[in-house]
Design an enzyme around this catalytic site. Structure first.
Site, PDB file in Angstrom:
ATOM      1  N   CYS A 168       0.826  -1.202   0.000  1.00  0.00           N
ATOM      2  CA  CYS A 168       0.000   0.000   0.000  1.00  0.00           C
ATOM      3  C   CYS A 168       0.869   1.263   0.000  1.00  0.00           C
ATOM      4  O   CYS A 168       1.146   1.850   1.057  1.00  0.00           O
ATOM      5  CB  CYS A 168      -0.982   0.027   1.161  1.00  0.00           C
ATOM      6  SG  CYS A 168      -2.230   1.303   0.883  1.00  0.00           S
TER       7      CYS A 168
ATOM      8  N   CYS B  67      -6.117   2.477  -3.745  1.00  0.00           N
ATOM      9  CA  CYS B  67      -5.427   3.081  -2.603  1.00  0.00           C
ATOM     10  C   CYS B  67      -6.317   4.167  -2.003  1.00  0.00           C
ATOM     11  O   CYS B  67      -6.483   5.235  -2.603  1.00  0.00           O
ATOM     12  CB  CYS B  67      -4.101   3.680  -3.065  1.00  0.00           C
ATOM     13  SG  CYS B  67      -3.120   4.266  -1.674  1.00  0.00           S
TER      14      CYS B  67
HETATM   15  C1  LIG Z   1      -0.431  -0.287   7.195  1.00  0.00           C
HETATM   16  C2  LIG Z   1      -1.025  -0.948   5.964  1.00  0.00           C
HETATM   17  C3  LIG Z   1      -2.087  -0.351   5.305  1.00  0.00           C
HETATM   18  C4  LIG Z   1      -2.646  -0.952   4.183  1.00  0.00           C
HETATM   19  N1  LIG Z   1      -3.705  -0.354   3.566  1.00  0.00           N
HETATM   20  C5  LIG Z   1      -4.318  -0.972   2.530  1.00  0.00           C
HETATM   21  C6  LIG Z   1      -5.493  -0.430   1.948  1.00  0.00           C
HETATM   22  O1  LIG Z   1      -5.991   0.624   2.373  1.00  0.00           O
HETATM   23  N2  LIG Z   1      -6.073  -1.090   0.908  1.00  0.00           N
HETATM   24  C7  LIG Z   1      -5.560  -2.274   0.445  1.00  0.00           C
HETATM   25  O2  LIG Z   1      -6.130  -2.841  -0.485  1.00  0.00           O
HETATM   26  N3  LIG Z   1      -4.424  -2.803   0.956  1.00  0.00           N
HETATM   27  C8  LIG Z   1      -3.798  -2.195   1.994  1.00  0.00           C
HETATM   28  N4  LIG Z   1      -2.677  -2.752   2.558  1.00  0.00           N
HETATM   29  C9  LIG Z   1      -2.003  -3.887   1.886  1.00  0.00           C
HETATM   30  C10 LIG Z   1      -2.641  -5.250   2.139  1.00  0.00           C
HETATM   31  O3  LIG Z   1      -2.744  -5.517   3.512  1.00  0.00           O
HETATM   32  C11 LIG Z   1      -1.744  -6.293   1.483  1.00  0.00           C
HETATM   33  O4  LIG Z   1      -1.525  -5.908   0.145  1.00  0.00           O
HETATM   34  C12 LIG Z   1      -2.386  -7.668   1.484  1.00  0.00           C
HETATM   35  O5  LIG Z   1      -2.479  -8.128   2.807  1.00  0.00           O
HETATM   36  C13 LIG Z   1      -1.558  -8.620   0.626  1.00  0.00           C
HETATM   37  O6  LIG Z   1      -1.985  -9.940   0.783  1.00  0.00           O
HETATM   38  P1  LIG Z   1      -0.915 -11.133   0.663  1.00  0.00           P
HETATM   39  O7  LIG Z   1      -1.682 -12.381   0.826  1.00  0.00           O
HETATM   40  O8  LIG Z   1      -0.081 -10.939  -0.540  1.00  0.00           O
HETATM   41  O9  LIG Z   1       0.076 -10.924   1.903  1.00  0.00           O
HETATM   42  P2  LIG Z   1      -0.263 -10.942   3.428  1.00  0.00           P
HETATM   43  O10 LIG Z   1      -1.694 -10.673   3.667  1.00  0.00           O
HETATM   44  O11 LIG Z   1       0.733 -10.033   4.072  1.00  0.00           O
HETATM   45  O12 LIG Z   1       0.010 -12.436   3.882  1.00  0.00           O
HETATM   46  C14 LIG Z   1       1.245 -13.087   3.750  1.00  0.00           C
HETATM   47  C15 LIG Z   1       1.131 -14.428   4.437  1.00  0.00           C
HETATM   48  O13 LIG Z   1       2.245 -15.249   4.101  1.00  0.00           O
HETATM   49  C16 LIG Z   1       2.723 -15.867   5.270  1.00  0.00           C
HETATM   50  N5  LIG Z   1       4.121 -16.229   5.029  1.00  0.00           N
HETATM   51  C17 LIG Z   1       5.188 -15.418   4.867  1.00  0.00           C
HETATM   52  N6  LIG Z   1       6.285 -16.130   4.616  1.00  0.00           N
HETATM   53  C18 LIG Z   1       5.908 -17.420   4.595  1.00  0.00           C
HETATM   54  C19 LIG Z   1       6.592 -18.624   4.373  1.00  0.00           C
HETATM   55  N7  LIG Z   1       7.902 -18.673   4.118  1.00  0.00           N
HETATM   56  N8  LIG Z   1       5.893 -19.786   4.437  1.00  0.00           N
HETATM   57  C20 LIG Z   1       4.556 -19.779   4.702  1.00  0.00           C
HETATM   58  N9  LIG Z   1       3.862 -18.658   4.900  1.00  0.00           N
HETATM   59  C21 LIG Z   1       4.528 -17.485   4.859  1.00  0.00           C
HETATM   60  C22 LIG Z   1       2.481 -14.841   6.360  1.00  0.00           C
HETATM   61  O14 LIG Z   1       2.520 -15.425   7.650  1.00  0.00           O
HETATM   62  C23 LIG Z   1       1.107 -14.357   5.962  1.00  0.00           C
HETATM   63  O15 LIG Z   1       0.140 -15.248   6.423  1.00  0.00           O
HETATM   64  C24 LIG Z   1      -2.103  -2.174   3.699  1.00  0.00           C
HETATM   65  C25 LIG Z   1      -1.034  -2.784   4.381  1.00  0.00           C
HETATM   66  C26 LIG Z   1      -0.506  -2.191   5.501  1.00  0.00           C
HETATM   67  C27 LIG Z   1       0.645  -2.869   6.225  1.00  0.00           C
END
Ligand SMILES: Cc1cc2nc3c(=O)[nH]c(=O)nc-3n(C[C@H](O)[C@H](O)[C@H](O)COP(=O)(O)OP(=O)(O)OC[C@H]3O[C@@H](n4cnc5c(N)ncnc54)[C@H](O)[C@@H]3O)c2cc1C
Length: 469
Positions: free
Chosen positions: A216, A413
């Site tokens: 984000c 965003c």
């Molecule tokens: C402060 C903040 C504000 C945000 N605001 C917004 C917003 O307003 N709108 C929006 O759309 N998005 C927003 N986001 C972004 C959004 O949260 C992420 O883009 C989203 O969570 C991505 O999903 P993901 O599954 O790729 O990763 P994540 O949800 O981060 O999940 C990653 C997962 O992988 C696991 N993992 C990591 N390494 C390993 C490994 N080696 N083996 C097994 N598991 C592993 C972790 O434990 C976790 O469960 C924001 C993020 C933050 C931090």
């Protein structure tokens, strides 16, 4: 359905607001996301999903509907799920920390094998991986959804345990494996500390943004504006500096212009573009940036233009308070594997096609979410739009067909430029992509604030993570 859908508890006040906003939400959020296949496929194969965050759960729910007898293993350490966008509202004092943390179990059905561990190494040439505890897991198909890792240690002098002390904060501080998210609460305390200091002085407040991709990309500015507004509400002020490695406030000109206008309203914000935080001295309260810039050289008569000369220098700024957005990278297991781009600007991130989300070299591997090395912002909104594409394409590949579904790059965003005002920047690979074209996307709106604050969290928990939206 193969699972009982977990439901988020709602207060009466929030339920009323949610009901009022949900027709809008439904039309907004279903605008471009198709649901999974109408009839379930009987395609065989063992699917391993790595990760337990937004992307993993969204794709898991849709796969369980799309396949008749799915054989799915999830490898993720986290019993708790963090609604990461809510960390901003915790920082702003609008949510309590417990509003954004909930159990993962309900989303990972009993028919799914859940290995509560992290993947240490991927071996895509032999269709297997190894977990940290040494367990080897073979797969027919793999979905990588491991998100990003924050890299505080890449700033010299900084470690994650310094956050919350000596005027340093970072809303990004969390441990997804343990299910903790301290950054929001610490940043709310930081808001209060800045406010207290503003009662007797004009403190210098620095907000930083690194040169790496971050999740984000609007977060550093959301903290900047909300903190400034937090003071303004009490007729207090401070000297704010936004030091970013980037050259603009936002990549899209209309949104960039709107953010400059928002800054003019505050009148106390200085931008320092091309400034990448490289060192911090928490005792002297100085932050050193690598500053890249260009100067005009000699006039070239043939080209009829001036040569531009690249310059670099280190710039040290003093501060009283600093909000740090740390450098970020793909998690080590991905970055150090054959699954990552091996060179180029996306080196270390998952090498998937930007439209099909299929791995470019290993056809039985797909990616979703922040780990993907594609030229698009890393948001939960992106993951939500990627999930149906990944599922459709994976099922096609399982059936021996070509993956034809295409992700258009949609991301969103919600830029909080003040309490009660959000610029809802929705865009895709082609540019702005507002769900409601009649509403100018560059206009800050109270409506988006209400939607984000009251409707999005229950929709995320009840609909998006269950693959219903
Ligand atoms: C402060 C903040 C504000 C945000 N605001 C917004 C917003 O307003 N709108 C929006 O759309 N998005 C927003 N986001 C972004 C959004 O949260 C992420 O883009 C989203 O969570 C991505 O999903 P993901 O599954 O790729 O990763 P994540 O949800 O981060 O999940 C990653 C997962 O992988 C696991 N993992 C990591 N390494 C390993 C490994 N080696 N083996 C097994 N598991 C592993 C972790 O434990 C976790 O469960 C924001 C993020 C933050 C931090």
């Amino acid at each position: 359905m193969k699972q009982d859908l977990p439901r988020a508890p709602l207060s009466r006040r929030d339920a009323l607001r949610y009901m009022a906003l949900s027709p809008l939400a439904a039309s907004l959020l279903s605008a471009t996301v198709s649901t999974a296949q109408a009839s379930a496929s009987t395609a065989p194969g063992h699917i391993v999903i790595v990760g337990g965050g937004a992307g993993a759960l969204m794709v898991l729910a849709r796969l369980r509907s799309a396949l008749n007898t799915p054989t799915i293993t999830v490898i993720a350490p986290n019993e708790k799920h963090i609604y990461q966008p809510g960390q901003i509202f915790v920082a702003a004092g609008e949510y309590k920390p417990q509003d954004i943390i909930f159990d993962n179990r309900g989303y990972i059905g009993q028919d799914v094998r859940w290995i509560k561990d992290e993947v240490q190494t991927f071996d895509p040439q032999h269709n297997k991986l190894t977990t940290q505890s040494g367990q080897e897991v073979a797969y027919d198909f793999l979905i990588v959804a491991t998100g990003v890792q924050t890299r505080y240690e890449q700033v010299e002098g900084l470690t994650a345990d310094m956050i919350g002390k000596n005027g340093i904060s970072s809303v990004y501080l969390s441990d997804l494996a343990l299910g903790t998210a301290d950054g929001g609460e610490l940043t709310h305390t930081w808001f209060n500390d800045v406010r207290e200091a503003s009662k007797t002085s004009k403190p210098r407040v620095l907000c930083t943004q690194p040169s790496t991709p971050i999740k984000c990309g609007g977060v550093p500015q959301k903290i900047l504006y909300l903190c400034d507004d937090y003071l303004r509400k009490e007729k207090l002020t401070a000297e704010f500096t936004f030091a970013t490695a980037g050259e603009k406030l936002f990549s899209l000109p209309q949104i960039d212009e709107a953010l400059h206008k928002a800054q003019e309203r505050y009148g106390n914000i200085t931008n320092k573009f091309g400034h990448d935080l490289v060192r911090i001295d928490p005792i002297a309260k100085t932050a050193t940036f690598h500053h890249k810039y260009e100067v005009q050289g000699q006039y070239d008569k043939e080209l009829k233009e001036y040569d531009m000369i690249d310059k670099e220098e280190d710039v040290t700024l003093e501060y009283d308070f600093i909000h740090i957005t740390p450098p970020m990278s793909a998690v080590d297991a991905v970055a150090n594997s054959l699954l990552a781009w091996q060179k180029g600007t996306a080196a270390g991130w998952l090498e998937v096609d930007r439209e099909t989300l299929q791995h470019k070299r290993f056809a039985n591997v797909f990616g979703i979410g922040d780990t993907c090395g594609i030229p698009m912002a890393k948001t939960g909104g992106s993951a939500r739009h990627q999930a149906p594409i990944v599922v459709e394409n994976l099922v096609s590949v399982m059936n021996g067909q070509k993956p034809l579904a295409k992700y258009d790059g949609y991301t969103v965003c919600p830029l909080k430029i003040a309490y009660g005002e959000i610029i809802m920047a929705e865009f895709n690979y082609d540019g702005l992509a507002p769900s409601f074209p009649a509403l100018n996307p560059a206009t800050p709106r109270w409506l988006w604030w209400e939607f984000d604050l009251y409707a999005l969290q229950p929709l995320y928990r009840n609909a998006m993570l269950n693959g219903l939206m």
